[in-house]
Write a protein that holds these residues in place. Sequence first.
Motif, PDB file in Angstrom:
ATOM      1  N   PHE A  12     -27.059 -49.510  56.843  1.00 19.90           N
ATOM      2  CA  PHE A  12     -26.693 -48.260  57.515  1.00 19.90           C
ATOM      3  C   PHE A  12     -27.037 -48.348  58.992  1.00 19.90           C
ATOM      4  O   PHE A  12     -26.268 -47.908  59.855  1.00 19.90           O
TER       5      PHE A  12
ATOM      6  N   SER B 277     -24.559 -50.749  60.801  1.00 15.88           N
ATOM      7  CA  SER B 277     -23.215 -50.184  60.960  1.00 15.88           C
ATOM      8  C   SER B 277     -23.163 -49.052  61.974  1.00 15.88           C
ATOM      9  O   SER B 277     -22.074 -48.690  62.436  1.00 15.88           O
ATOM     10  N   SER B 278     -24.319 -48.492  62.355  1.00 12.51           N
ATOM     11  CA  SER B 278     -24.324 -47.324  63.249  1.00 12.51           C
ATOM     12  C   SER B 278     -25.298 -47.472  64.414  1.00 12.51           C
ATOM     13  O   SER B 278     -25.684 -46.481  65.020  1.00 12.51           O
TER      14      SER B 278
ATOM     15  N   GLN C   9     -23.626 -45.783  52.507  1.00 15.77           N
ATOM     16  CA  GLN C   9     -23.724 -45.716  53.965  1.00 15.77           C
ATOM     17  C   GLN C   9     -22.560 -44.931  54.560  1.00 15.77           C
ATOM     18  O   GLN C   9     -22.676 -44.355  55.646  1.00 15.77           O
ATOM     19  N   TYR C  10     -21.440 -44.873  53.844  1.00 13.34           N
ATOM     20  CA  TYR C  10     -20.284 -44.139  54.363  1.00 13.34           C
ATOM     21  C   TYR C  10     -20.499 -42.623  54.332  1.00 13.34           C
ATOM     22  O   TYR C  10     -20.252 -41.953  55.330  1.00 13.34           O
TER      23      TYR C  10
ATOM     24  N   ASN D  98     -22.918 -41.878  57.095  1.00  9.36           N
ATOM     25  CA  ASN D  98     -22.256 -41.856  58.397  1.00  9.36           C
ATOM     26  C   ASN D  98     -21.427 -40.593  58.581  1.00  9.36           C
ATOM     27  O   ASN D  98     -21.362 -40.024  59.675  1.00  9.36           O
TER      28      ASN D  98
ATOM     29  N   SER E 224     -23.746 -37.784  59.508  1.00  7.67           N
ATOM     30  CA  SER E 224     -24.258 -37.883  60.878  1.00  7.67           C
ATOM     31  C   SER E 224     -23.172 -37.658  61.925  1.00  7.67           C
ATOM     32  O   SER E 224     -23.370 -36.905  62.886  1.00  7.67           O
TER      33      SER E 224
ATOM     34  N   PHE F 205     -28.390 -38.159  63.955  1.00  6.87           N
ATOM     35  CA  PHE F 205     -28.717 -38.990  62.800  1.00  6.87           C
ATOM     36  C   PHE F 205     -30.042 -38.627  62.139  1.00  6.87           C
ATOM     37  O   PHE F 205     -30.467 -39.305  61.212  1.00  6.87           O
TER      38      PHE F 205
END
Length: 381
Positions: free
Chosen positions: A211, A214-215, A339-340, A343, A346, A354
């Motif tokens: 996570f 990816s962000s 994690q999607y 995201n 957030s 976040f």
Amino acid sequence: MFAVASTGANVASLPIGACLDRYGPRATVLVGSMSCLLGNLLFGLSGPKFDGYLAGFLMLGIGGPFCFIGCLHISTVFPSKSGLIMAAMTGAFDASSSIYVFFEIIHEKLGGSIHRLFLFYTLVPVIVALTTMALMPKHSFGKSDVVADGDEEEEIVAAGVEEPTETQPLLASSPAAPVVSTQDLFSKQLKSVEFWGITGTVCIMMLRLNFYISSVKEQAIDLAGTNNSSTAIDNLLRFFNIALPAAGIISIPAIGYLLDNFAFSTSLAVLWGFGVAFGVLGLIHSIPLQYVTISIFVVMRPLLYTIGNDFCAKTFGFHTFGRLYGIMNGIAGVLNLLQYPLNYISLDLMGGKFWLSNGILLALAGGGLAGFPAYLARGRV
């Protein structure tokens, strides 16, 4: 492409593990080499008239773990340094992303088509395949020979016994113990607290790590707040991109020393401490402080993967390693899809903030993982 390949790499651990247990490390690494060869070919031959990028990236994502998992049994050859060897292999796997950093540097300096680099790199899986056929044993070190049982072949093992390797007895033989089939041993291990404890640890921590990867840019912008400087954020991201693969190599001696000289309960407690520190610092709005957060992150990542590999090898042995390791990583891969929604929370619901998603992950890591090291410490593992 990244989402498909990263999820595929984890979910593929189950068939990889089954292949390792059934056909051995030599066949497993050869399959991985072929997958990497096809992945590089698809990338190198893709263009406006042929789009093989997604399939090629997936083949690369799957091929790497085939080669990596097929080599993990080598850590048992030198028992007193098994943690260091496991850390070295995991660190090298972790640092493998640096290959594409070199691709970018070569492309920027020399120009030309980047596709040629992928076509040239097909030499590497060919070399790996040739080396594997010459040096890799058919069966994993520490695994019993296959004996005939009626019309079928079934492995039998002495429960709780560490066995010599196929080439020479590097480990002292243990006293005789009750003989059980591999399937019975696998069933017992699959139901154990130890298996689900390490699986839960890997699932939660892997979700936390992926996570963040990816962000990381969006989180840096969020934590910069009103002092949002594109230069400061770019410098932080540049530090992250360099530190991520470098830490996989630099941290090898420390991780190896930790695993070779301390109980697993201590190693997992260190991992838990890193996870809590990372989670807390990741909530503080300060760009300079995020250099510390990233430094903790890049060490925590190879530590997690090495502990997972080493724990499975030392606790369960290589009779059933492939299947157990595959199930653990397969579950982690599926749960990484969380994690999607994190995201989405957030970026869409919280407007780029976040703190809620990171707070949820901190609670899971800080509270949910504390019990497993304590359980192991009670049993002195």
